[in-house]
Design a protein around this motif. Structure first.
Motif, PDB file in Angstrom:
ATOM      1  N   CYS A  29       0.850  -1.191   0.000  1.00 54.89           N
ATOM      2  CA  CYS A  29       0.000   0.000   0.000  1.00 54.89           C
ATOM      3  C   CYS A  29       0.882   1.236   0.000  1.00 54.89           C
ATOM      4  N   GLN A  30       0.531   2.183  -0.832  1.00 53.21           N
ATOM      5  CA  GLN A  30       1.257   3.452  -0.939  1.00 53.21           C
ATOM      6  C   GLN A  30       2.766   3.238  -1.018  1.00 53.21           C
ATOM      7  N   GLU A  42       2.296   0.397  12.862  1.00 54.48           N
ATOM      8  CA  GLU A  42       3.137   0.299  11.665  1.00 54.48           C
ATOM      9  C   GLU A  42       2.277   0.315  10.401  1.00 54.48           C
ATOM     10  N   VAL A  43       1.183  -0.432  10.423  1.00 54.03           N
ATOM     11  CA  VAL A  43       0.294  -0.491   9.264  1.00 54.03           C
ATOM     12  C   VAL A  43      -0.331   0.877   9.018  1.00 54.03           C
ATOM     13  N   LEU A  44      -0.787   1.523  10.056  1.00 59.04           N
ATOM     14  CA  LEU A  44      -1.402   2.849   9.919  1.00 59.04           C
ATOM     15  C   LEU A  44      -0.399   3.847   9.346  1.00 59.04           C
ATOM     16  N   GLU A  49      -5.247   5.680   6.801  1.00 57.96           N
ATOM     17  CA  GLU A  49      -6.540   5.244   7.327  1.00 57.96           C
ATOM     18  C   GLU A  49      -7.206   4.236   6.390  1.00 57.96           C
ATOM     19  N   PRO A  50      -7.798   3.180   6.941  1.00 59.80           N
ATOM     20  CA  PRO A  50      -8.504   2.222   6.101  1.00 59.80           C
ATOM     21  C   PRO A  50      -9.840   2.772   5.614  1.00 59.80           C
ATOM     22  N   PHE A  51     -10.383   2.163   4.584  1.00 60.76           N
ATOM     23  CA  PHE A  51     -11.691   2.489   4.032  1.00 60.76           C
ATOM     24  C   PHE A  51     -12.778   2.153   5.051  1.00 60.76           C
ATOM     25  N   GLU A  84     -10.488  -5.558  12.221  1.00 59.13           N
ATOM     26  CA  GLU A  84     -10.346  -5.807  10.793  1.00 59.13           C
ATOM     27  C   GLU A  84     -10.429  -4.468  10.069  1.00 59.13           C
ATOM     28  N   TRP A  85      -9.402  -4.193   9.299  1.00 59.84           N
ATOM     29  CA  TRP A  85      -9.335  -2.956   8.522  1.00 59.84           C
ATOM     30  C   TRP A  85      -9.403  -3.338   7.048  1.00 59.84           C
TER      31      TRP A  85
END
Length: 115
Positions: A29-30, A42-44, A49-51, A84-85
């Motif tokens: 992602c990105q 770390e994911v954020l 931001e997730p959908f 869950e994102w």
């Protein structure tokens, strides 16, 4: 006749496999890569931001352990918090759901294609 049955079996197997969700060990992602074991922070930081965000409690079984004095310890975990994102990477690409257990990325599931 045997060839028709074999062809039907192959088609049925292929369509069943196509209907199953796909799982992955990493997600891009990105221009960043997140992998199983990464923290939510770390994911954020890497993906933004997730959908969609979803949080729920998933029930767990109780565990028991014997004590040296003959007693038993029972650990009752009513539930474990799961997040869950879901990310929408863009039109024609697969919606991707990241599952977090105990604050760590534990699963990556590819869904339907985004419209």
């Amino acid at each position: 006749m045997k060839q028709m049955k074999l062809a039907a079996l192959i088609v049925a197997t292929a369509s069943t496999l196509c209907a199953l969700p796909a799982f992955a060990d990493s997600f891009r992602c990105q221009n960043n890569l997140v992998s199983l074991g990464d923290s939510r922070a770390e994911v954020l930081q890497k993906c933004g931001e997730p959908f969609v965000r979803d949080s729920f409690c998933e029930s767990r079984q109780a565990t028991t352990a014997p004590l040296p004095n003959g007693g038993t310890v029972v650990n009752v975990n009513q539930c474990e918090s799961v997040d869950e994102w879901t990310y929408n990477p863009g039109s024609g690409k697969f919606l991707t759901t990241l599952r977090f257990e105990s604050g760590r990325l534990s699963g990556i599931k590819l869904g339907d294609r985004a419209k």
